[in-house]
Write a protein that holds these residues in place. Structure first.
Motif, PDB file in Angstrom:
ATOM      1  N   ARG A 192      -1.330   8.614 -11.543  1.00 45.10           N
ATOM      2  CA  ARG A 192      -0.513   7.400 -11.584  1.00 45.10           C
ATOM      3  C   ARG A 192      -1.155   6.184 -10.934  1.00 45.10           C
ATOM      4  NH1 ARG A 192       5.496   8.927  -9.792  1.00 45.10           N
ATOM      5  NH2 ARG A 192       5.779   6.835 -10.664  1.00 45.10           N
TER       6      ARG A 192
ATOM      7  N   TRP B  72      -3.651   4.519  -7.376  1.00 49.77           N
ATOM      8  CA  TRP B  72      -3.609   4.411  -5.919  1.00 49.77           C
ATOM      9  C   TRP B  72      -2.504   3.478  -5.433  1.00 49.77           C
ATOM     10  CZ3 TRP B  72      -6.260   7.589  -2.880  1.00 49.77           C
ATOM     11  CH2 TRP B  72      -7.373   8.240  -3.410  1.00 49.77           C
ATOM     12  N   GLY B  73      -2.025   2.604  -6.282  1.00 48.71           N
ATOM     13  CA  GLY B  73      -1.028   1.638  -5.839  1.00 48.71           C
ATOM     14  C   GLY B  73       0.384   2.169  -5.788  1.00 48.71           C
ATOM     15  N   GLU B  74       0.621   3.378  -6.300  1.00 52.59           N
ATOM     16  CA  GLU B  74       1.977   3.921  -6.334  1.00 52.59           C
ATOM     17  C   GLU B  74       2.421   4.377  -4.938  1.00 52.59           C
ATOM     18  OE1 GLU B  74       4.196   4.194  -8.856  1.00 52.59           O
ATOM     19  OE2 GLU B  74       2.800   2.944  -9.991  1.00 52.59           O
ATOM     20  N   PRO B  75       3.655   4.054  -4.536  1.00 55.56           N
ATOM     21  CA  PRO B  75       4.165   4.488  -3.223  1.00 55.56           C
ATOM     22  C   PRO B  75       4.092   6.000  -3.041  1.00 55.56           C
ATOM     23  CG  PRO B  75       5.633   2.870  -4.207  1.00 55.56           C
ATOM     24  CD  PRO B  75       4.625   3.220  -5.261  1.00 55.56           C
ATOM     25  N   GLU B  76       4.357   6.751  -4.120  1.00 60.19           N
ATOM     26  CA  GLU B  76       4.338   8.211  -4.029  1.00 60.19           C
ATOM     27  C   GLU B  76       2.968   8.724  -3.588  1.00 60.19           C
ATOM     28  OE1 GLU B  76       5.701  12.054  -6.755  1.00 60.19           O
ATOM     29  OE2 GLU B  76       5.630  10.039  -7.616  1.00 60.19           O
ATOM     30  N   THR B  77       1.909   8.032  -4.039  1.00 63.14           N
ATOM     31  CA  THR B  77       0.554   8.437  -3.670  1.00 63.14           C
ATOM     32  C   THR B  77       0.314   8.260  -2.177  1.00 63.14           C
ATOM     33  OG1 THR B  77      -0.318   7.857  -5.862  1.00 63.14           O
ATOM     34  CG2 THR B  77      -1.897   7.968  -4.049  1.00 63.14           C
ATOM     35  N   TRP B  78       0.598   7.057  -1.677  1.00 64.76           N
ATOM     36  CA  TRP B  78       0.319   6.758  -0.279  1.00 64.76           C
ATOM     37  C   TRP B  78       1.242   7.511   0.665  1.00 64.76           C
ATOM     38  CZ3 TRP B  78      -4.081   4.917   1.090  1.00 64.76           C
ATOM     39  CH2 TRP B  78      -4.806   4.113   0.189  1.00 64.76           C
TER      40      TRP B  78
ATOM     41  N   GLN C  25      -1.824  12.684  -7.533  1.00 69.17           N
ATOM     42  CA  GLN C  25      -0.993  11.557  -7.962  1.00 69.17           C
ATOM     43  C   GLN C  25      -1.826  10.298  -8.144  1.00 69.17           C
ATOM     44  OE1 GLN C  25       1.722  13.260  -9.164  1.00 69.17           O
ATOM     45  NE2 GLN C  25       2.692  11.313  -8.659  1.00 69.17           N
TER      46      GLN C  25
END
Length: 470
Positions: A220, A222-228, A216
């Motif tokens: 998309r 590193w700043g996306e919530p789904e990634t973290w 992800q």
């Protein structure tokens, strides 16, 4: 004489089983462009053609090892081969991307049942030191070099028939192996016990979440919530897995296996080495096809230097280990991998010529990997109590396949960051591959650090010190 012949027939069966499961981790790589076009998959989603197979393979290996201990290794080898053949047929028939990914996951689960049983049978069949060293050398050569054979076969099938044949071919091979297993391998003993199902499920979900987070990040950002959220969930679940294993009455990973520094170093070193080397199988074929205009078959043939060199080391490693010891051979092999991969990262460009530089460098990397894999296998099985043979064998393969999936997930983020938005530019593509190969150098260097600090002589009883250098 018959017993001696029977043992080597068993080795051929085990190696053939290992070869088909390793082949399927790479046989789709040279076919990825065609798979993307036929099933309408994006470049990032194509990474799941690999990871859908590798993640359940690595994640359920320990459960497969435990199942072999409890239900009998020949039985689990047969079940694994049978399910693998069925899943391969389904993958070859896949009408959609979703169907293909589910079938590949089913393949990975089946491979996880068969592989630890095969390695445990090898350990049980070859007890004498020289014979065992030769058998492990052959097994290690297949485990390490089988991926490049998969590239070659996948390229051939893709260019001349269809990528689907790479899946269908497992069916007749599986049927033949099932017959040979029943004919030549005796049923092993069973014992009572419980399956650590929670441990297996939590480890698979945790590793999948971790890999998904990196993919992800590549897709998309590193700043996306789904990634973290995915990365954090993966870390929490893997920590929970360790807690579960420490409390389980019969864990799939007896934590006592990590009490031996040599074994812990072997697992870590193998994981890191495969993080780097397996990623080459993904990025270099794409570079050869998209930048240097190789066909699928030509991209597969390009890895012959790696394959031939690694398989060739199978005959030299026992003598080298006998003369210099596992630790020195391992460190020398890792140094060759680092130097070859670093040089390769520097020459990848739009103007690069495959021969002679890339040809020679792939051979050097193959020699280095061949020198490293067998000592890592031997040291991963050293001083293991008989009741832990299956778990130790499973951990070796877990380290191998977890390295494959996590290394690719990490380096795909490096690739996407380097290529930027202009994915049609050959220059940008070559630059991104160069950066990804440099990431492989980092992993190989970390493997060297693990070997250096985990295999240095320690103040242990004389018997264990001898095993370190033998």
């Amino acid at each position: 004489m018959f017993m001696q012949q029977s043992k080597w027939i068993i080795l051929i069966i085990i190696i053939a089983c290992q070869l088909i499961v390793v082949l399927d981790s790479s046989i789709m790589v040279t076919a990825l462009p065609q798979i993307g076009r036929s099933l309408h998959m994006t470049a990032t989603s194509l990474t799941w053609v690999q990871n859908a197979y590798i993640l359940p393979f690595g994640g359920f290996l320990l459960l497969g090892a435990r199942a072999g201990d409890l239900m009998g290794r020949r039985r689990m080898l047969s079940v694994g081969i049978g399910l693998f053949s069925l899943a391969s047929m389904l993958a070859g028939l896949a009408p959609t991307a979703e169907f293909l990914l589910v079938s590949r996951a089913f393949q990975g689960f089946a491979a996880a049942l068969a592989t630890p049983a095969a390695l445990a049978l090898l350990s049980a069949s070859f007890v004498e030191a020289k014979e065992r060293a030769k058998a492990i050398a052959m097994y290690s050569a297949v485990a390490g070099g089988g991926g490049s054979v998969g590239l070659l076969l996948g390229g051939f099938f893709t260019d001349f028939i269809s990528w689907r044949v790479g899946m269908f071919i497992n069916v007749p091979i599986g049927i033949a192996l099932l017959y040979l297993v029943q004919r030549f391998i005796q049923q092993t003993g069973t014992r009572t016990g419980r399956f650590d199902l929670w441990g297996a499920i939590v480890s698979v979900i945790g590793m999948t979440a971790l890999v998904y987070g990196f993919v992800q990040a590549a897709d998309r950002g590193w700043g996306e919530p789904e990634t973290w959220i995915s990365l954090a969930a993966g870390i929490v679940l893997l920590v929970a897995f360790v807690f579960i294993e420490s409390r389980a009455a019969e864990p799939i990973v007896p934590l006592r296996l990590f009490a031996n520094r040599q074994r812990s170093g072997a697992y870590l070193g193998r994981f890191l080495l495969v993080c780097g080397t397996f990623s080459l199988f993904f990025f270099i074929p794409q570079y050869l096809q998209n930048v240097l205009a190789f066909s699928s078959l030509e991209a597969g043939l390009a890895f012959l230097p790696f394959t031939v060199a690694q398989f060739g080391m199978m005959y030299l490693i026992p003598g080298l280990v006998q003369r210099y010891g596992n630790r020195k051979v391992l460190i020398a092999g890792l140094l060759l991998c680092i130097m070859g991969t670093l040089w390769l990262s520097r020459i990848v460009s739009v103007q690069a010529q495959f021969f002679p530089q890339m040809f020679i460098l792939l051979a050097i990397i193959g020699i280095g990997a061949g020198m490293a894999i067998q000592p890592l296998t031997v040291l991963g099985l050293s001083d293991v109590d008989p009741q832990d043979n299956g778990a130790a064998s499973g951990l070796i393969n877990v380290a191998h396949h977890s390295g494959s999936s996590l290394g690719l997930a990490v380096l795909i983020t490096v690739f996407e960051a380097a290529i930027g938005s202009d994915q049609s530019s050959k220059m940008q593509f070559a630059h991104a591959v160069s950066d990804s190969v440099l990431g492989s150098v980092v992993f190989a260097t970390l493997a060297l650090v693990a070997a250096w600090f985990c295999f240095v002589p320690s103040r242990q009883p004389a018997r264990k010190q001898t095993l370190t250098d033998s």
